[in-house]
Design a protein around this motif. Structure first.
Motif, PDB file in Angstrom:
ATOM      1  N   SER A   5       0.828  -1.195   0.000  1.00 46.29           N
ATOM      2  CA  SER A   5       0.000   0.000   0.000  1.00 46.29           C
ATOM      3  C   SER A   5       0.874   1.260   0.000  1.00 46.29           C
ATOM      4  O   SER A   5       1.822   1.366   0.754  1.00 46.29           O
ATOM      5  CB  SER A   5      -0.874  -0.005   1.240  1.00 46.29           C
ATOM      6  N   GLY A   6       0.530   2.211  -0.882  1.00 51.25           N
ATOM      7  CA  GLY A   6       1.253   3.474  -0.917  1.00 51.25           C
ATOM      8  C   GLY A   6       2.477   3.473  -1.806  1.00 51.25           C
ATOM      9  O   GLY A   6       3.219   4.431  -1.812  1.00 51.25           O
ATOM     10  N   THR A   7       2.709   2.407  -2.572  1.00 45.01           N
ATOM     11  CA  THR A   7       3.865   2.392  -3.453  1.00 45.01           C
ATOM     12  C   THR A   7       3.415   2.480  -4.891  1.00 45.01           C
ATOM     13  O   THR A   7       2.295   2.131  -5.237  1.00 45.01           O
ATOM     14  CB  THR A   7       4.706   1.119  -3.266  1.00 45.01           C
ATOM     15  N   PRO A  15       8.543   7.484   1.895  1.00 50.82           N
ATOM     16  CA  PRO A  15       7.169   6.973   1.885  1.00 50.82           C
ATOM     17  C   PRO A  15       6.257   7.896   1.087  1.00 50.82           C
ATOM     18  O   PRO A  15       6.453   9.108   1.066  1.00 50.82           O
ATOM     19  CB  PRO A  15       6.786   6.963   3.356  1.00 50.82           C
ATOM     20  N   GLN A  16       5.271   7.314   0.435  1.00 53.22           N
ATOM     21  CA  GLN A  16       4.342   8.098  -0.370  1.00 53.22           C
ATOM     22  C   GLN A  16       2.921   7.995   0.147  1.00 53.22           C
ATOM     23  O   GLN A  16       1.991   8.349  -0.555  1.00 53.22           O
ATOM     24  CB  GLN A  16       4.393   7.639  -1.819  1.00 53.22           C
ATOM     25  N   ARG A  17       2.743   7.552   1.352  1.00 48.28           N
ATOM     26  CA  ARG A  17       1.398   7.426   1.890  1.00 48.28           C
ATOM     27  C   ARG A  17       0.864   8.772   2.334  1.00 48.28           C
ATOM     28  O   ARG A  17       1.617   9.674   2.657  1.00 48.28           O
ATOM     29  CB  ARG A  17       1.406   6.469   3.077  1.00 48.28           C
ATOM     30  N   ARG A  19      -1.005   9.846   5.243  1.00 47.91           N
ATOM     31  CA  ARG A  19      -1.422   9.389   6.563  1.00 47.91           C
ATOM     32  C   ARG A  19      -2.348  10.394   7.241  1.00 47.91           C
ATOM     33  O   ARG A  19      -2.481  11.524   6.808  1.00 47.91           O
ATOM     34  CB  ARG A  19      -0.194   9.155   7.431  1.00 47.91           C
ATOM     35  N   GLU A  82      -3.316  13.389  -4.411  1.00 51.30           N
ATOM     36  CA  GLU A  82      -2.360  12.562  -5.148  1.00 51.30           C
ATOM     37  C   GLU A  82      -1.101  13.352  -5.496  1.00 51.30           C
ATOM     38  O   GLU A  82       0.019  12.857  -5.357  1.00 51.30           O
ATOM     39  CB  GLU A  82      -3.023  12.004  -6.408  1.00 51.30           C
ATOM     40  N   ARG A  85       0.818  13.790  -2.278  1.00 46.12           N
ATOM     41  CA  ARG A  85       1.398  12.527  -1.829  1.00 46.12           C
ATOM     42  C   ARG A  85       2.645  12.166  -2.614  1.00 46.12           C
ATOM     43  O   ARG A  85       3.645  11.726  -2.050  1.00 46.12           O
ATOM     44  CB  ARG A  85       0.339  11.421  -1.991  1.00 46.12           C
TER      45      ARG A  85
END
Length: 130
Positions: A5-7, A15-17, A19, A82, A85
C-alpha cells in the motif's frame, strides 16, 4: 506479487502514503491557517501557507458547492491529495497548506495541477523564507 500500500512500483526510499497526520482535520486548524497564513494565487487554487510546530507538512482542501457537483468536488480533492502525496518536495516542510479551489478547478487533471504547483513552488519557498 501484490504491491504494498502506498507504493507506485518504482523503488523509492521515501514513503508516499497520505497518513492521518498529513491532513488538516479540524475546523480550527483550517481557520487558523486561513486567518493568519500567507496566500498564493494560482490559476485554479488559492493556497494558504502557515507554519506549524510539527515535523511534517499537513494538507487541507476546501472545495465549495460553487465549484461544481459532488462528483467534481471529490475528484478535485483526490487529484490534489495525489499530487501532494507523490511530490512532497514541492511543498515547504513543517507547514500547513490549505488549498481552496476556484471555480475553474473542475477541469484540472494530475499533470496540469503538477505543472501549476511547480510554477508556484518558487512562491511557496519565498513565503516560507519570510
Amino acid at each position: 506479487m501484490p504491491r504494498a500500500s502506498g507504493t507506485t512500483g518504482a523503488p523509492s526510499d521515501k514513503p508516499q502514503r497520505f497518513r492521518r497526520g498529513d491532513r488538516l482535520k479540524k475546523r480550527y486548524e483550517f481557520r487558523r491557517a486561513q486567518l493568519s497564513g500567507r496566500r498564493i494565487h494560482t490559476p485554479h487554487f488559492l493556497i494558504v501557507v502557515q507554519p506549524n510546530a510539527l515535523q511534517n507538512t499537513r494538507l487541507g482542501i476546501t472545495v465549495t458547492k460553487k465549484v461544481g457537483t459532488a462528483v467534481q468536488r471529490n475528484r478535485i480533492k483526490r487529484v490534489v491529495r495525489e499530487v501532494f502525496r507523490r511530490n512532497r518536495e514541492l511543498f515547504p516542510a513543517s507547514h500547513d497548506l490549505v488549498f481552496i479551489a476556484k471555480r475553474g478547478a473542475t477541469e484540472i487533471d494530475y499533470s496540469s495541477l503538477l505543472n501549476e504547483l511547480e510554477r508556484a513552488s518558487r512562491k511557496l519557498q519565498m513565503e516560507v523564507a519570510r
